[in-house]
Design a protein around this motif. Structure first.
Motif, short mmCIF file in Angstrom:
data_model
loop_
_atom_site.label_atom_id
_atom_site.label_comp_id
_atom_site.label_asym_id
_atom_site.label_seq_id
_atom_site.Cartn_x
_atom_site.Cartn_y
_atom_site.Cartn_z
N PHE A 199 0.83 -1.20 0.00
CA PHE A 199 0.00 0.00 0.00
C PHE A 199 0.87 1.26 0.00
O PHE A 199 0.61 2.22 -0.72
N VAL A 200 1.93 1.23 0.83
CA VAL A 200 2.80 2.40 0.94
C VAL A 200 3.63 2.57 -0.32
O VAL A 200 3.85 3.69 -0.80
N LEU A 201 4.09 1.47 -0.89
CA LEU A 201 5.02 1.53 -2.01
C LEU A 201 4.32 1.68 -3.36
O LEU A 201 4.96 1.96 -4.36
N LEU A 202 2.99 1.50 -3.38
CA LEU A 202 2.27 1.42 -4.65
C LEU A 202 2.54 2.60 -5.59
O LEU A 202 2.83 2.39 -6.77
N PRO A 203 2.48 3.86 -5.11
CA PRO A 203 2.70 4.96 -6.06
C PRO A 203 4.04 4.88 -6.76
O PRO A 203 4.13 5.06 -7.98
N VAL A 204 5.08 4.56 -6.01
CA VAL A 204 6.41 4.55 -6.62
C VAL A 204 6.57 3.34 -7.53
O VAL A 204 7.24 3.40 -8.56
N LEU A 205 5.89 2.24 -7.19
CA LEU A 205 5.91 1.07 -8.08
C LEU A 205 5.28 1.42 -9.42
O LEU A 205 5.81 1.10 -10.48
N LEU A 206 4.12 2.12 -9.35
CA LEU A 206 3.43 2.50 -10.58
C LEU A 206 4.29 3.44 -11.41
O LEU A 206 4.40 3.30 -12.63
N LEU A 207 4.92 4.40 -10.73
CA LEU A 207 5.75 5.36 -11.45
C LEU A 207 6.91 4.65 -12.13
O LEU A 207 7.23 4.92 -13.29
N ALA A 208 7.56 3.74 -11.40
CA ALA A 208 8.69 3.02 -11.97
C ALA A 208 8.23 2.16 -13.14
O ALA A 208 8.89 2.08 -14.18
N LEU A 209 7.06 1.54 -12.98
CA LEU A 209 6.51 0.69 -14.04
C LEU A 209 6.26 1.50 -15.31
O LEU A 209 6.71 1.13 -16.40
N PHE A 210 5.56 2.62 -15.15
CA PHE A 210 5.27 3.44 -16.33
C PHE A 210 6.55 4.06 -16.88
O PHE A 210 6.67 4.23 -18.10
#
Lengths: 103, 489
Positions: free
Chosen positions: B11-22
């Motif tokens: 939950f905490v890491l989700l934004p940065v995971l999405l950013l790295a993915l995109f």
């Protein structure tokens, strides 16, 4: 009679490396040597971390050191890429000849 | 045996995971799916989608914080999300979006339009995430370098341009030096505390005496590293050169995103972790703040290059924000957050107008290139006037409230000399901002130049930054409340 090597010895070594690296960055003309001085500073940090890790009987310090090695490699890779771009355009790697930007 | 990667961690890491993915998807798609130049616009959609998903994740985190309060801590305390971090995450998100919007046209004009640009923008934002959210020395350091290495690439993005190459090389060498110092300070802090978690370090520092040599060494090296990153004097030498040589869009990203991220780290390190050693670091920061205001203002007066002028002005602003950290009370921290929010909008806006001045075969970076802008494009000139008034701190623009809370906190804590100095230098600063206004409104163009390069994206970004600069200035109350809420745990 040889004294055993203690944590203090490592700290002095790392402080000396930090100093040598800083002086190298500030005084050397060749950008490649400057980048090597940069690595010297990061290695000073690594020595510190590993020495503290051993002193405290922990793995944290060594793990931190591995991360710093990784980061140093990434920085060196990008750095050499930039240096090649500079060399293509200017045909020099001497920092005092790379002087377009100044007031 | 402890559990790794729980649903809370995710939950905490989700934004940065999405950013790295995109971000990585942008790099791959640029290479395989959209190799043609006219397809680059699709990559901008990736940036938009990445930011939208990240925004959605931040929104959910904000909602969770509003219910549970306090902070969400993940990865055994290495990454935390609290209102403070979330405040900065929104700043980074806005900054990256605006920079993405204005880059499309600019890179086309400079003939350096490559898809990886948008990917690296998002990866830099990933690094910033960990500067605001990191609560562990290793996490923070890796985040810092993720951001810094991305910036080295972006600064040198105009490969055929010698000044861009040179700026990248200078930034790399001096940025590497500062990271080295910061890492050295971190290594000693680890040695003192026996842990890399900031919470443990905070306890260890509190239990040590005030005249502790090794603690002083750690604080001094950490301070040098951080002052470098926020471009405060006497460690500002890189800023004018890098700001001038970098592509203007990246200069904006550097001046706003990188600075806000470094201030987030600075506040976490100094205000909370090293809070008990205030008597050690306060004199260092006071010296840096006074020097920044002096050097930033005096050097800006003589500049003829607008990007260089704004670089010195950003050194000056770093000095003001440091004053808020020095005051160190409620009002001071509130002032720092408001200042950084305001600074985001007004500085992005100012650089945005400068970006539009860059046309085919015309760098548009000299102060004389602003001449006659009022006749040529009244919209740009009027918005620029608002941004410059705001940078100078004149009401009713937002810049006034940034400075207001900083000065108020200085007076509350009895730093009268600093408050007077700050006010005097604010008066000096008006001079060089008004030089740009004079060029725009009073002087006339000597020879005909092509129309300004704008696009729908830059128009939208211009209106958003301009309106926000005015809204915060006229109706600051909700933003003050937001800042107030952001640092109270």
């Amino acid at each position: 009679m040889l004294h055993p090597i203690t944590t203090e010895h490592y700290l002095v070594l790392s402080a000396a490396l930090l100093l040598i690296g800083t002086v190298g960055i500030l005084l050397r003309r060749n950008a490649v040597v400057v980048m090597m001085s940069l690595e010297l500073i990061l290695n000073a940090v690594n020595i510190n971390l590993v020495a503290f890790g051993k002193h405290l009987q922990q793995l944290n310090g060594q793990v931190f050191a591995i991360f710093i090695i990784t980061v140093a490699v990434a920085e060196a890779a990008v750095g050499l890429g930039i240096l090649i771009a500079v060399f293509r355009n200017k045909e020099t790697v001497l920092v005092d000849e790379i002087d377009l930007l100044k007031w | 045996m402890s559990v790794y990667y729980t649903s809370l961690d995710h939950f905490v890491l989700l934004p940065v995971l999405l950013l790295a993915l995109f971000g990585c998807a942008t790099l791959l798609f640029d290479f395989w799916v959209f190799p043609e130049a006219h397809q680059r616009k699709y990559l901008l959609i990736f940036l938009g989608l990445g930011e939208a998903f990240a925004g959605w994740a931040y929104w959910r985190q904000g909602a969770a914080l509003a219910i549970n309060g306090g902070e969400i801590s993940a990865f055994h305390g290495a990454v935390v999300v609290d209102h403070f971090a979330l405040f900065f995450h929104w700043i980074f998100l806005i900054t990256t979006l605006v920079v993405g919007l204005i880059s499309y046209r600019y890179l086309e004009v400079r003939d350096e339009h490559h898809g990886e640009y948008y990917g690296i923008l998002m990866l830099a934002q990933c690094g910033m995430f960990f500067l605001a959210s990191g609560n562990d020395l290793v996490t923070i350091f890796v985040g810092l370098e993720t951001m810094a290495v991305s910036f080295y690439v972006l600064v040198g993005f105009l490969r055929a341009e010698q000044r861009s190459n040179e700026a990248a090389l200078k930034y790399l060498l001096l940025g590497g030096l500062s990271s080295g110092f910061l890492a050295y300070g971190f290594s000693i802090l680890y040695g003192i505390a026996g842990s890399t978690l900031l919470n443990d370090i905070s306890k260890a520092v509190a239990s040590r005496g005030h005249s502790d040599t090794i603690l002083f060494l750690a604080i001094a090296t950490t301070t040098v590293g951080l002052l470098f990153k926020i471009a405060a004097a006497p460690f500002h030498m890189w800023a004018p050169d890098v700001y001038e040589g970098a592509p203007t869009t990246i200069t904006a990203f550097l001046a706003v995103g990188s600075k806000a991220a470094s201030f987030a780290l600075l506040m976490r390190v100094f205000a909370s972790t090293l809070g008990s050693a205030r008597s050690t670091w306060e004199p260092l920061l006071i010296a840096a703040a006074v020097l920044s205001m002096t050097i930033g203002n005096l050097a800006a007066i003589t500049q003829t290059n607008t990007k260089r002028l704004l670089a010195y002005s950003s050194v000056n602003h770093a000095g003001y924000v440091l004053l808020g950290v020095i005051a160190g009370n409620n009002t001071g921290y509130k002032g720092v957050l408001i200042y950084l929010l305001v600074y985001t909008f007004m500085n992005l806006g100012a650089f945005l107008v400068l970006t539009s001045l860059t046309r085919k075969g015309l760098a548009g970076e000299d102060i004389n290139d602003l001449r006659g802008l009022m006749k040529k494009s009244p919209g740009h000139a009027l918005w620029m006037l608002i941004f410059l008034l705001s940078l100078a701190g004149i009401p009713p623009t937002a810049g006034f409230f940034g400075k207001y809370f900083i000065f108020l906190s200085l007076i509350e804590t009895g730093h009268y000399v600093l408050a007077v100095l700050g006010c005097l230098y604010a008066a000096v600063a008006i001079y060089y901002y008004m030089r740009m206004v004079k060029a725009m409104f009073i002087e006339t163009e000597e020879e005909e130049t092509p129309a300004l390069s704008t696009s729908f994206g830059t128009q939208v970004a211009l209106v958003v930054t301009g309106v926000m600069t005015l809204v915060i200035g006229v109706y600051p109350e909700p933003f003050v409340r937001l800042a107030q809420q952001s640092f109270q745990r």
